[in-house]
Scaffold this motif. Structure first.
Motif, mmCIF file in Angstrom:
data_model
loop_
_atom_site.group_PDB
_atom_site.id
_atom_site.type_symbol
_atom_site.label_atom_id
_atom_site.label_comp_id
_atom_site.label_asym_id
_atom_site.label_seq_id
_atom_site.Cartn_x
_atom_site.Cartn_y
_atom_site.Cartn_z
ATOM 1 N N GLY A 38 -26.448 -40.552 66.078
ATOM 2 C CA GLY A 38 -27.355 -39.589 65.477
ATOM 3 C C GLY A 38 -28.634 -39.328 66.250
ATOM 4 O O GLY A 38 -29.457 -38.506 65.818
ATOM 5 N N LEU A 39 -28.812 -39.995 67.383
ATOM 6 C CA LEU A 39 -30.032 -39.753 68.155
ATOM 7 C C LEU A 39 -29.999 -38.356 68.770
ATOM 8 O O LEU A 39 -28.953 -37.910 69.251
ATOM 9 N N TYR A 40 -31.142 -37.697 68.779
ATOM 10 C CA TYR A 40 -31.234 -36.334 69.294
ATOM 11 C C TYR A 40 -31.940 -36.265 70.637
ATOM 12 O O TYR A 40 -31.544 -35.499 71.512
ATOM 13 N N ALA A 41 -32.974 -37.067 70.799
ATOM 14 C CA ALA A 41 -33.741 -37.001 72.048
ATOM 15 C C ALA A 41 -34.503 -38.301 72.266
ATOM 16 O O ALA A 41 -34.718 -39.078 71.321
ATOM 17 N N LEU A 42 -34.881 -38.505 73.506
ATOM 18 C CA LEU A 42 -35.764 -39.630 73.850
ATOM 19 C C LEU A 42 -37.004 -39.059 74.509
ATOM 20 O O LEU A 42 -36.920 -38.138 75.331
ATOM 21 N N GLY A 43 -38.134 -39.603 74.137
ATOM 22 C CA GLY A 43 -39.397 -39.147 74.698
ATOM 23 C C GLY A 43 -40.135 -40.262 75.398
ATOM 24 O O GLY A 43 -40.002 -41.433 75.041
ATOM 25 N N TRP A 44 -40.893 -39.875 76.420
ATOM 26 C CA TRP A 44 -41.799 -40.800 77.088
ATOM 27 C C TRP A 44 -43.228 -40.377 76.747
ATOM 28 O O TRP A 44 -43.561 -39.180 76.768
ATOM 29 N N PHE A 45 -44.048 -41.359 76.494
ATOM 30 C CA PHE A 45 -45.448 -41.144 76.171
ATOM 31 C C PHE A 45 -46.268 -42.132 77.002
ATOM 32 O O PHE A 45 -45.736 -43.098 77.529
ATOM 33 N N ARG A 46 -47.545 -41.879 77.104
ATOM 34 C CA ARG A 46 -48.407 -42.824 77.801
ATOM 35 C C ARG A 46 -49.758 -42.894 77.105
ATOM 36 O O ARG A 46 -50.180 -41.938 76.453
ATOM 37 N N GLN A 47 -50.397 -44.029 77.268
ATOM 38 C CA GLN A 47 -51.723 -44.216 76.683
ATOM 39 C C GLN A 47 -52.602 -44.929 77.701
ATOM 40 O O GLN A 47 -52.324 -46.079 78.070
ATOM 41 N N ALA A 48 -53.614 -44.230 78.144
ATOM 42 C CA ALA A 48 -54.583 -44.794 79.072
ATOM 43 C C ALA A 48 -55.669 -45.522 78.282
ATOM 44 O O ALA A 48 -55.883 -45.215 77.104
ATOM 45 N N PRO A 49 -56.357 -46.464 78.897
ATOM 46 C CA PRO A 49 -57.412 -47.204 78.199
ATOM 47 C C PRO A 49 -58.457 -46.262 77.610
ATOM 48 O O PRO A 49 -58.977 -45.377 78.298
ATOM 49 N N GLY A 50 -58.719 -46.430 76.328
ATOM 50 C CA GLY A 50 -59.732 -45.625 75.662
ATOM 51 C C GLY A 50 -59.321 -44.215 75.330
ATOM 52 O O GLY A 50 -60.144 -43.419 74.867
ATOM 53 N N LYS A 51 -58.057 -43.886 75.558
ATOM 54 C CA LYS A 51 -57.596 -42.530 75.277
ATOM 55 C C LYS A 51 -56.469 -42.550 74.257
ATOM 56 O O LYS A 51 -55.846 -43.579 74.012
ATOM 57 N N LYS A 82 -34.468 -38.235 65.879
ATOM 58 C CA LYS A 82 -33.302 -37.489 65.445
ATOM 59 C C LYS A 82 -33.681 -36.008 65.393
ATOM 60 O O LYS A 82 -34.834 -35.658 65.618
ATOM 61 N N ASN A 83 -32.696 -35.193 65.112
ATOM 62 C CA ASN A 83 -32.978 -33.767 65.047
ATOM 63 C C ASN A 83 -33.907 -33.463 63.879
ATOM 64 O O ASN A 83 -34.781 -32.610 63.959
ATOM 65 N N TYR A 84 -33.697 -34.199 62.782
ATOM 66 C CA TYR A 84 -34.570 -34.071 61.624
ATOM 67 C C TYR A 84 -34.561 -35.381 60.858
ATOM 68 O O TYR A 84 -33.485 -35.940 60.626
ATOM 69 N N PRO A 85 -35.695 -35.928 60.508
ATOM 70 C CA PRO A 85 -37.016 -35.447 60.872
ATOM 71 C C PRO A 85 -37.296 -35.641 62.359
ATOM 72 O O PRO A 85 -36.592 -36.369 63.044
ATOM 73 N N ARG A 86 -38.329 -35.000 62.851
ATOM 74 C CA ARG A 86 -38.591 -34.984 64.291
ATOM 75 C C ARG A 86 -39.519 -36.096 64.747
ATOM 76 O O ARG A 86 -39.903 -36.136 65.906
ATOM 77 N N ASP A 87 -39.876 -36.981 63.847
ATOM 78 C CA ASP A 87 -40.772 -38.063 64.219
ATOM 79 C C ASP A 87 -40.076 -39.041 65.148
ATOM 80 O O ASP A 87 -38.916 -39.404 64.936
ATOM 81 N N TYR A 88 -40.795 -39.503 66.165
ATOM 82 C CA TYR A 88 -40.268 -40.507 67.063
ATOM 83 C C TYR A 88 -40.352 -41.889 66.403
ATOM 84 O O TYR A 88 -41.268 -42.169 65.633
ATOM 85 N N PHE A 89 -39.385 -42.733 66.722
ATOM 86 C CA PHE A 89 -39.349 -44.073 66.162
ATOM 87 C C PHE A 89 -38.760 -45.032 67.196
ATOM 88 O O PHE A 89 -38.389 -44.632 68.306
ATOM 89 N N SER A 90 -38.689 -46.309 66.815
ATOM 90 C CA SER A 90 -38.175 -47.371 67.694
ATOM 91 C C SER A 90 -38.935 -47.415 69.013
ATOM 92 O O SER A 90 -38.344 -47.470 70.092
ATOM 93 N N TRP A 91 -40.235 -47.439 68.907
ATOM 94 C CA TRP A 91 -41.061 -47.466 70.111
ATOM 95 C C TRP A 91 -40.807 -48.755 70.885
ATOM 96 O O TRP A 91 -40.829 -49.842 70.325
ATOM 97 N N GLY A 92 -40.587 -48.624 72.178
ATOM 98 C CA GLY A 92 -40.462 -49.791 73.032
ATOM 99 C C GLY A 92 -41.818 -50.466 73.198
ATOM 100 O O GLY A 92 -42.844 -49.964 72.756
ATOM 101 N N GLN A 93 -41.828 -51.592 73.886
ATOM 102 C CA GLN A 93 -43.060 -52.375 74.009
ATOM 103 C C GLN A 93 -44.007 -51.811 75.060
ATOM 104 O O GLN A 93 -45.158 -52.218 75.117
ATOM 105 N N GLY A 94 -43.557 -50.887 75.865
ATOM 106 C CA GLY A 94 -44.417 -50.284 76.870
ATOM 107 C C GLY A 94 -44.363 -51.004 78.199
ATOM 108 O O GLY A 94 -44.088 -52.200 78.271
#
Length: 118
Positions: A29-42, A99-111
């Protein structure tokens, strides 16, 4: 589904890294995988996404032309190839799925930490 991000490290400006996000468990049922990033203080920033079937990569303007998403279907692993890295790319990089719906990302990896510095 569980996600494991890896591949970060220290690289000089202009260098390259390939990040991996390996999925384990049920990927039904997975629809997509996303990459995100977080810099210090941002705040966390979207980097790119790819459909779970490996098609339709989409990139944020801040990285477009410098990154490529691809998938190894046999290993359920998605790669983020990053080239011409700059100090402003320094951040912890996370992967997550949706998933396709809802569109919220989940199962975040540890980074995985990417540091671009001379």
């Amino acid at each position: 589904v569980q996600l494991q991000a890896s591949g970060g490290g220290l690289v000089q400006p202009g260098g390259s890294l390939r990040l991996s996000c390996a999925a384990s468990g049920s990927t039904l049922g997975l629809y997509a995988l996303g990459w995100f990033r977080q810099a210090p203080g941002k705040e966390r920033e979207f980097v790119g996404s790819i459909a779970w079937n490996g098609r339709n990569p989409f990139y944020a303007d801040s990285v477009k032309g410098r990154v490529t998403l691809s998938k190894d279907h046999a290993r359920d692993t998605i790669f983020l190839q990053m080239n011409n890295l700059q100090p402003e790319d320094t951040a912890v990089y996370y992967c997550a799925v949706r998933k396709n719906y809802p569109r919220d990302y989940f199962s975040w990896g540890q980074g995985t930490l990417v540091t671009v510095s001379s």
